[in-house]
Design a protein around this motif. Structure first.
Motif, short mmCIF file in Angstrom:
data_model
loop_
_atom_site.label_atom_id
_atom_site.label_comp_id
_atom_site.label_asym_id
_atom_site.label_seq_id
_atom_site.Cartn_x
_atom_site.Cartn_y
_atom_site.Cartn_z
N UNK A 174 11.77 52.01 22.16
CA UNK A 174 12.82 53.14 22.34
C UNK A 174 14.20 53.07 21.77
N UNK A 175 14.61 51.64 22.22
CA UNK A 175 15.65 51.35 21.74
C UNK A 175 15.92 51.12 20.22
N UNK A 176 15.05 50.50 19.74
CA UNK A 176 14.85 50.25 18.28
C UNK A 176 14.89 51.40 17.43
N UNK A 177 14.12 52.68 17.82
CA UNK A 177 14.10 53.70 17.21
C UNK A 177 15.28 54.63 17.35
N UNK A 178 16.01 54.61 18.43
CA UNK A 178 17.26 55.23 18.73
C UNK A 178 18.44 54.76 17.79
N UNK A 179 18.54 53.46 17.79
CA UNK A 179 19.62 52.77 17.03
C UNK A 179 19.32 52.72 15.72
N UNK A 180 18.21 52.78 14.95
CA UNK A 180 18.21 52.56 13.59
C UNK A 180 17.53 53.82 13.18
N UNK A 181 18.10 54.34 11.99
CA UNK A 181 17.57 55.48 11.15
C UNK A 181 16.47 55.11 10.25
N UNK A 182 15.68 55.60 10.05
CA UNK A 182 14.56 55.33 8.99
C UNK A 182 14.22 56.56 8.22
N UNK A 183 13.77 55.86 6.89
CA UNK A 183 13.37 56.76 6.00
C UNK A 183 11.78 57.14 6.40
N UNK A 184 11.47 58.27 6.81
CA UNK A 184 10.12 58.77 7.09
C UNK A 184 9.17 58.70 5.94
N UNK A 185 8.03 58.35 5.86
CA UNK A 185 7.20 58.17 4.75
C UNK A 185 7.34 59.60 3.73
N UNK A 186 7.54 59.60 2.64
CA UNK A 186 7.47 60.66 1.58
C UNK A 186 8.42 61.84 2.10
N UNK A 232 11.52 58.28 18.01
CA UNK A 232 10.80 57.91 19.33
C UNK A 232 9.35 57.75 19.06
N UNK A 233 8.94 56.78 19.68
CA UNK A 233 7.43 56.48 19.60
C UNK A 233 6.58 57.64 19.97
N UNK A 234 5.45 58.15 19.25
CA UNK A 234 4.83 59.27 19.60
C UNK A 234 4.05 59.28 20.86
N UNK A 235 3.66 57.97 21.13
CA UNK A 235 2.89 57.97 22.42
C UNK A 235 3.66 58.34 23.50
N UNK A 236 4.97 58.46 23.53
CA UNK A 236 5.88 58.91 24.49
C UNK A 236 5.42 60.50 25.14
N UNK A 237 4.67 61.26 24.27
CA UNK A 237 4.36 62.52 24.48
C UNK A 237 3.54 62.50 25.57
N UNK A 238 2.79 61.36 26.08
CA UNK A 238 1.76 61.36 26.70
C UNK A 238 1.74 60.69 28.15
N UNK A 239 2.72 61.15 28.93
CA UNK A 239 2.74 60.62 30.18
C UNK A 239 1.99 61.79 30.91
#
Ligand code: AVI
Length: 354
Positions: A14-26, A35-42
Motif C-alpha cells: 500500500x505504502x509503495x503504491x501510494x508513494x510511487x507513480x507508475x506507468x501502467x502497461x500500455x 493500490x493492490x487489486x486484492x484490496x477489493x476483496x475484504x
C-alpha cells in the motif's frame, strides 16, 4: 527501530503504491499511484462482488452460466472418466454445479478438487456438494495456487483445470502468460487441459455499463478499497502501539468521502481500468507510528498531496479477442483447442491443452 522490520506485506505494498507513480502497461504517458487489486476483496468487498454478479448490466456471470448450460455435453466430452477436475478459486461453486450435474451423470471416477486461499467457504460448500453428487469424490485444498498445484505434477490421472469467472481478466496479459506458463510447467503433463472463463472484446458501451451499474454496486465495491486500506493501516498501527510509545490516534489515511470511482475502457487494448479519483484536493497523512516504515520504503514520510482529479489505479479487467487467445496460448506453452460461447459471443469458455 527493529520492530518496524515486520511491516505486513500488504501494508508495504500500500505504502509503495501510494508513494510511487507508475506507468501502467500500455497506458500512454499517464503515471499513476496505485493500490493492490486484492484490496477489493475484504468481507464487504466479497459480498458486494457477489451482488454485482446478479446485476443485469454485469452480463459476465449470466453469460458464463449460459455457456455452461448450453455447452455442457461438449465440455464434458473433453473430460475423461477416472480423471481429476481441479477448480482454481471456489467462489464460483454456483456455476460449477452445472458442470458437476453432468459429470455426475455422464462420467465415473471423477475427483473434484476445489482450491482456494480461504478455508471456510471451501469446506462448507464442499460438504453440501458431496451429499448431492454420489459419483464424484470431493477434495478441498487450501493454499495459494502455486503451493497446491505442484502436488498434481506427479499424479498419474488425466486432469482438467477450471479457472472461471473471468478472473484471468484481472491480470495483465503478461501476468496471465507468466501464471499459465508456471501452471503448464509445474502442474500439467502432455494433454492435460485448462478451461478458462474469458470476457470477449465487444461494444465498449456494453462493457462500460457492466462496470458502472445503475444500482451503484460497482461504485461501492471499488470505493471500499479505500476503507479497507484505512482498516488495515489502523489495525497495524494499533499493534505498534503495544510496542512503542505513541500518542497519535490513527484512523486510516484516506478521507473516503473525498474520492469517487471512475473507470474507462480502452478499446484497442481491450481493458477496463478502475480508479479512485479525488473529488477535491486532499492529503494522505501517515500516522506517526507508521512514519519510520514509510521512510524506509520510499525515502521520506511526508504527507502526500492529492490534487482534485488525480486518479489512483486499483483494477484492470482485460477482455479477449481471437488473436489474444493465440498469443496467450503460445506464450504459455499451450494449444487453444476449443471455445464455447453464448449466442451473442459476449463471453466464452476456452479450453487450452498442453
Ligand atoms: C472478479 N473480476 C472478474 C471482476 C471483473 O469483472 O473484473 C471484478 C469486478 N470489478 C468490477 N466489477 C466486477
Amino acid at each position: 527501530p527493529n520492530h518496524h522490520k515486520n511491516v505486513p506485506p500488504m501494508v508495504t505494498q500500500i505504502i509503495d503504491g501510494l508513494t510511487k507513480r507508475r506507468l501502467l502497461p500500455t497506458d500512454g504517458n499517464s503515471e499513476n499511484r496505485s493500490l493492490p487489486t486484492v484490496l477489493l476483496y475484504d468481507d464487504k468487498g466479497l459480498n458486494l462482488f457477489d451482488r454485482i454478479t446478479y446485476v443485469p448490466e454485469y452480463y459476465l456471470s449470466e453469460c458464463e452460466i449460459d455457456v455452461l448450460k448450453t455447452s455442457t455435453r461438449e465440455i464434458v466430452a473433453e473430460i475423461p472418466n477416472d480423471s481429476d477436475v481441479i477448480e482454481l478459486g471456489c467462489g464460483s461453486l454456483r456455476k460449477t454445479q452445472l458442470l458437476l450435474d453432468a459429470l455426475d451423470q455422464m462420467r465415473s471416477g471423477i475427483t473434484y478438487y476445489a482450491i482456494d486461499v480461504m478455508p471456510m467457504p471451501l469446506h462448507s460448500a464442499l460438504g453440501t456438494l458431496a451429499e448431492k453428487y454420489k459419483n464424484i469424490t470431493f477434495v478441498a485444498l487450501c493454499g495459494t495456487y502455486d503451493e497446491v498445484l505442484t502436488h498434481f505434477k506427479k499424479a498419474t490421472r488425466r486432469k482438467t483445470l477450471l479457472w472461471l469467472g473471468s478472473s484471468i481478466g484481472n491480470n495483465s496479459r503478461a501476468e496471465s502468460i507468466e501464471f499459465l506458463s508456471s501452471i503448464t510447467d509445474n502442474a500439467l503433463v502432455a494433454n492435460d487441459g485448462i478451461i478458462i472463463g474469458m470476457d470477449r472484446k465487444k461494444d465498449p458501451d456494453v462493457i462500460m455499463a457492466a462496470y458502472h451499474d445503475s444500482e451503484g454496486l460497482t461504485n461501492q465495491f471499488e470505493l471500499n478499497a479505500l476503507s479497507h486500506v484505512n482498516n488495515l493501516i489502523s489495525e497495524y498501527t494499533a499493534t505498534l502501539k503495544g510496542l512503542i510509545a505513541a500518542d497519535s490516534v490513527a484512523d486510516g489515511i484516506f478521507d473516503v468521502e473525498k474520492f469517487c470511482y471512475t473507470g474507462d475502457y480502452d478499446e484497442v487494448v481491450g481493458r477496463h481500468s478502475a480508479y479512485l479519483e479525488a473529488r477535491e484536493d486532499t492529503m494522505i497523512s501517515w500516522p506517526r507510528d507508521l512514519a519510520p516504515a514509510v521512510e524506509r520504503i520510499c525515502g521520506n514520510s511526508s504527507d502526500i498531496a492529492i490534487k482534485r482529479g488525480e486518479r489512483i489505479y486499483v483494477e484492470s479487467s482485460y477482455k479477449y479477442g481471437k488473436e489474444d487467445f493465440e498469443i496467450l496460448a503460445q506464450g504459455s506453452g499451450l494449444v487453444h483447442s476449443a471455445e464455447w460461447s453464448d449466442s451473442r459471443s459476449y463471453y466464452s469458455l476456452n479450453l487450452f491443452r498442453k
